[in-house]
Design a protein around this motif. Structure first.
Motif, mmCIF file in Angstrom:
data_model
loop_
_atom_site.group_PDB
_atom_site.id
_atom_site.type_symbol
_atom_site.label_atom_id
_atom_site.label_comp_id
_atom_site.label_asym_id
_atom_site.label_seq_id
_atom_site.Cartn_x
_atom_site.Cartn_y
_atom_site.Cartn_z
ATOM 1 N N LEU A 228 0.808 -1.219 0.000
ATOM 2 C CA LEU A 228 0.000 0.000 0.000
ATOM 3 C C LEU A 228 0.844 1.273 0.000
ATOM 4 O O LEU A 228 0.317 2.375 -0.146
ATOM 5 C CB LEU A 228 -0.957 -0.003 1.205
ATOM 6 C CG LEU A 228 -2.066 -1.061 1.162
ATOM 7 C CD1 LEU A 228 -2.868 -1.047 2.450
ATOM 8 C CD2 LEU A 228 -2.980 -0.849 -0.044
ATOM 9 N N MET A 229 2.161 1.123 0.148
ATOM 10 C CA MET A 229 3.039 2.295 0.025
ATOM 11 C C MET A 229 3.198 2.710 -1.432
ATOM 12 O O MET A 229 3.591 3.843 -1.721
ATOM 13 C CB MET A 229 4.410 2.006 0.649
ATOM 14 C CG MET A 229 4.395 1.961 2.161
ATOM 15 S SD MET A 229 3.916 3.542 2.913
ATOM 16 C CE MET A 229 5.452 4.472 2.723
ATOM 17 N N PHE A 234 2.020 10.107 0.886
ATOM 18 C CA PHE A 234 3.137 10.621 1.676
ATOM 19 C C PHE A 234 4.382 9.735 1.573
ATOM 20 O O PHE A 234 5.312 9.874 2.378
ATOM 21 C CB PHE A 234 2.721 10.753 3.149
ATOM 22 C CG PHE A 234 1.454 11.526 3.347
ATOM 23 C CD1 PHE A 234 1.280 12.778 2.757
ATOM 24 C CD2 PHE A 234 0.409 11.015 4.109
ATOM 25 C CE1 PHE A 234 0.107 13.493 2.929
ATOM 26 C CE2 PHE A 234 -0.773 11.723 4.283
ATOM 27 C CZ PHE A 234 -0.927 12.966 3.692
ATOM 28 N N ALA A 235 4.406 8.818 0.601
ATOM 29 C CA ALA A 235 5.495 7.828 0.528
ATOM 30 C C ALA A 235 6.871 8.482 0.379
ATOM 31 O O ALA A 235 7.801 8.149 1.122
ATOM 32 C CB ALA A 235 5.239 6.850 -0.614
ATOM 33 N N GLN A 236 7.011 9.388 -0.567
ATOM 34 C CA GLN A 236 8.338 9.964 -0.815
ATOM 35 C C GLN A 236 8.847 10.759 0.386
ATOM 36 O O GLN A 236 10.036 10.675 0.729
ATOM 37 C CB GLN A 236 8.306 10.846 -2.078
ATOM 38 C CG GLN A 236 8.194 10.054 -3.380
ATOM 39 C CD GLN A 236 9.221 8.932 -3.498
ATOM 40 O OE1 GLN A 236 10.401 9.120 -3.225
ATOM 41 N NE2 GLN A 236 8.749 7.756 -3.893
ATOM 42 N N GLN A 237 7.953 11.496 1.023
ATOM 43 C CA GLN A 237 8.364 12.229 2.229
ATOM 44 C C GLN A 237 8.804 11.253 3.316
ATOM 45 O O GLN A 237 9.767 11.512 4.046
ATOM 46 C CB GLN A 237 7.216 13.093 2.760
ATOM 47 C CG GLN A 237 6.807 14.229 1.818
ATOM 48 C CD GLN A 237 5.614 13.850 0.954
ATOM 49 O OE1 GLN A 237 5.546 12.727 0.438
ATOM 50 N NE2 GLN A 237 4.672 14.777 0.802
ATOM 51 N N ARG A 238 8.100 10.142 3.410
ATOM 52 C CA ARG A 238 8.447 9.133 4.417
ATOM 53 C C ARG A 238 9.836 8.553 4.150
ATOM 54 O O ARG A 238 10.646 8.392 5.067
ATOM 55 C CB ARG A 238 7.387 8.026 4.432
ATOM 56 C CG ARG A 238 7.820 6.743 5.127
ATOM 57 C CD ARG A 238 8.221 6.972 6.580
ATOM 58 N NE ARG A 238 9.055 5.878 7.080
ATOM 59 C CZ ARG A 238 9.954 5.998 8.031
ATOM 60 N NH1 ARG A 238 10.181 7.169 8.616
ATOM 61 N NH2 ARG A 238 10.653 4.972 8.427
ATOM 62 N N PHE A 239 10.129 8.215 2.896
ATOM 63 C CA PHE A 239 11.431 7.619 2.576
ATOM 64 C C PHE A 239 12.556 8.603 2.868
ATOM 65 O O PHE A 239 13.612 8.235 3.391
ATOM 66 C CB PHE A 239 11.470 7.160 1.118
ATOM 67 C CG PHE A 239 10.374 6.173 0.752
ATOM 68 C CD1 PHE A 239 9.889 5.265 1.685
ATOM 69 C CD2 PHE A 239 9.816 6.164 -0.528
ATOM 70 C CE1 PHE A 239 8.877 4.361 1.356
ATOM 71 C CE2 PHE A 239 8.812 5.271 -0.863
ATOM 72 C CZ PHE A 239 8.329 4.370 0.076
ATOM 73 N N MET A 277 -2.460 4.331 8.565
ATOM 74 C CA MET A 277 -3.741 5.018 8.737
ATOM 75 C C MET A 277 -4.061 5.976 7.588
ATOM 76 O O MET A 277 -5.204 6.419 7.445
ATOM 77 C CB MET A 277 -3.753 5.776 10.071
ATOM 78 C CG MET A 277 -3.852 4.848 11.267
ATOM 79 S SD MET A 277 -4.083 5.735 12.837
ATOM 80 C CE MET A 277 -2.389 5.963 13.352
ATOM 81 N N THR A 278 -3.047 6.289 6.765
ATOM 82 C CA THR A 278 -3.266 7.226 5.660
ATOM 83 C C THR A 278 -3.100 6.565 4.296
ATOM 84 O O THR A 278 -3.019 7.244 3.271
ATOM 85 C CB THR A 278 -2.300 8.426 5.768
ATOM 86 O OG1 THR A 278 -0.955 7.949 5.961
ATOM 87 C CG2 THR A 278 -2.669 9.317 6.932
ATOM 88 N N SER A 279 -3.034 5.236 4.269
ATOM 89 C CA SER A 279 -3.007 4.528 2.982
ATOM 90 C C SER A 279 -4.445 4.324 2.501
ATOM 91 O O SER A 279 -5.393 4.613 3.222
ATOM 92 C CB SER A 279 -2.292 3.176 3.133
ATOM 93 O OG SER A 279 -3.029 2.321 3.995
ATOM 94 N N LEU A 280 -4.587 3.841 1.287
ATOM 95 C CA LEU A 280 -5.908 3.490 0.762
ATOM 96 C C LEU A 280 -5.865 2.053 0.257
ATOM 97 O O LEU A 280 -5.139 1.784 -0.688
ATOM 98 C CB LEU A 280 -6.323 4.435 -0.370
ATOM 99 C CG LEU A 280 -6.840 5.807 0.056
ATOM 100 C CD1 LEU A 280 -7.094 6.691 -1.161
ATOM 101 C CD2 LEU A 280 -8.135 5.662 0.876
#
Length: 359
Positions: A228-229, A234-239, A277-280
């Motif tokens: 789900l990533m 927000f994936a790139q910010q997370r990485f 909690m913020t994935s779809l």
């Protein structure tokens, strides 16, 4: 290094039968990996404490057979046949067979057990795959006695990763980095490496008391969660954050800055769950009692100044982390105030360990 470096040359020896037994520990990530590409390649680097008490012990017995082009194995869990594990082992063999081509030449009996309670809510895929990888590498080393010590452990971590991503961090100890990072010498997406930075005395013999909040099966598997990533807003910010947090943690470990350590570790735990909690589709793996424990830890730390903190894996259980010198008062606090939030008052006392061990 690349994947081709782990494809062996023709073996120089033969072996008819035998067995190997290895133990491999679980691990708890301080900087989390969440999201992957290709075949178990992490989207960001992670660093973990290798644990000591929570481990899987696996015996691999083998007997030469004619190569029929098929895998031949029996799987036992705690001495009893466990058919439900067969698809996972078969899938693992499919992925690794080009790197360990001997696996179709033997019938294997894999006998595995955990030192922690079955269905305790502690993930055993990391320790289980690491222990099996160590056994397979012991067999390959017999077939290729010229193998170096460094190659043995790197390839074991590489194979373990193909079974379960975080398993590559369970081969060595005490702290392991998986995933390329500019400040970590030799870091790789293909295998875990021992953390080579300076570590202040306060972080030696760190304790991990695992509070078993919920022992039920997770509503969403880690495999699905990682997937789900892809496309996560927000994936790139997370990485990017994970790379920065690993740099911050390296500095904190060297300087003995326990406040900075706590800030990174707790932020990483909450960020991991925020991504879920913020994935779809979105999902929540924490339970109400997880939050109760977190708040109690914050209150206790503020009141006493004892540098105890928490981290979470992809589930409801809470890992309570603290220096060994505070063990007596933290355990007293846990028993007095936190066990009420655990399922059947269950908890496991663990600490930093050394990695896989040949038994």
């Amino acid at each position: 290094m690349n994947e081709k470096d782990f494809i062996p040359l023709p073996y120089t020896k033969t072996l008819e039968n035998g067995c190997f037994t290895w133990s491999a520990p679980s691990n708890i990530a301080l900087v989390k990996y969440w999201g992957k590409t290709g075949i178990q390649i992490p989207a960001n680097p992670s660093i973990s404490f290798t644990l000591d008490a929570c481990k899987t012990i696996t015996t691999l017995a083998f007997e030469k057979k004619e190569n029929s082009g098929k895998y031949s194995f029996d799987f036992l869990f705690e001495g009893q046949p466990k058919e439900s594990f067969h698809p996972k082992i078969e899938k693992f063999f499919d992925v690794i067979q080009q790197y360990v081509p001997f696996i179709k030449n033997y019938h294997f009996t894999i006998d595995s057990r955990n030192t922690f309670p079955h269905s305790s809510g502690i993930a055993s895929s990391a320790s289980g795959m690491a222990a099996l990888a160590m056994c397979l590498m012991s067999l390959e080393r017999e077939l290729n006695p010229e193998m170096t010590h460094v190659h043995f452990y790197r390839k074991a971590s590489f194979l373990a990763r193909l079974g379960s991503g975080s398993a590559c961090r369970s081969v060595k100890g005490e702290m392991v980095v998986w995933g390329e990072h500019d400040e970590i010498t030799g870091s790789s997406d293909l295998f875990g490496v021992e953390f080579d930075g300076e570590v202040a005395h306060i972080f030696k013999n760190y304790q991990d008391t695992i509070l078993l909040v919920d022992k039920g099966e997770k509503q969403v598997s880690s495999t699905v969660g990682h997937g789900l990533m892809n496309g996560h807003p927000f994936a790139q910010q997370r990485f990017t954050q994970a790379h920065a947090n690993l740099s911050k943690l390296k500095k904190a470990l060297a300087e003995g800055d326990i406040n900075a350590f706590i800030e990174v570790v707790e932020s990483e735990a909450l960020t991991l769950h925020a991504m879920m909690m913020t994935s779809l589709p979105y999902f929540i793996l924490m339970k109400p009692n997880t939050l109760e424990i977190i708040n109690k830890i914050w209150q206790y730390r503020q009141k006493t100044g004892v540098p105890v903190c928490f981290t979470l894996d992809a589930g409801a259980n809470v890992h309570v982390l603290y220096p060994q010198q505070y063990a007596s008062e933290v355990l007293e606090f846990i028993k007095a105030e936190l066990l009420v939030y655990c399922q059947n008052n269950q908890y496991i006392c663990d600490q930093i360990g050394k990695g896989a061990e040949n038994l």
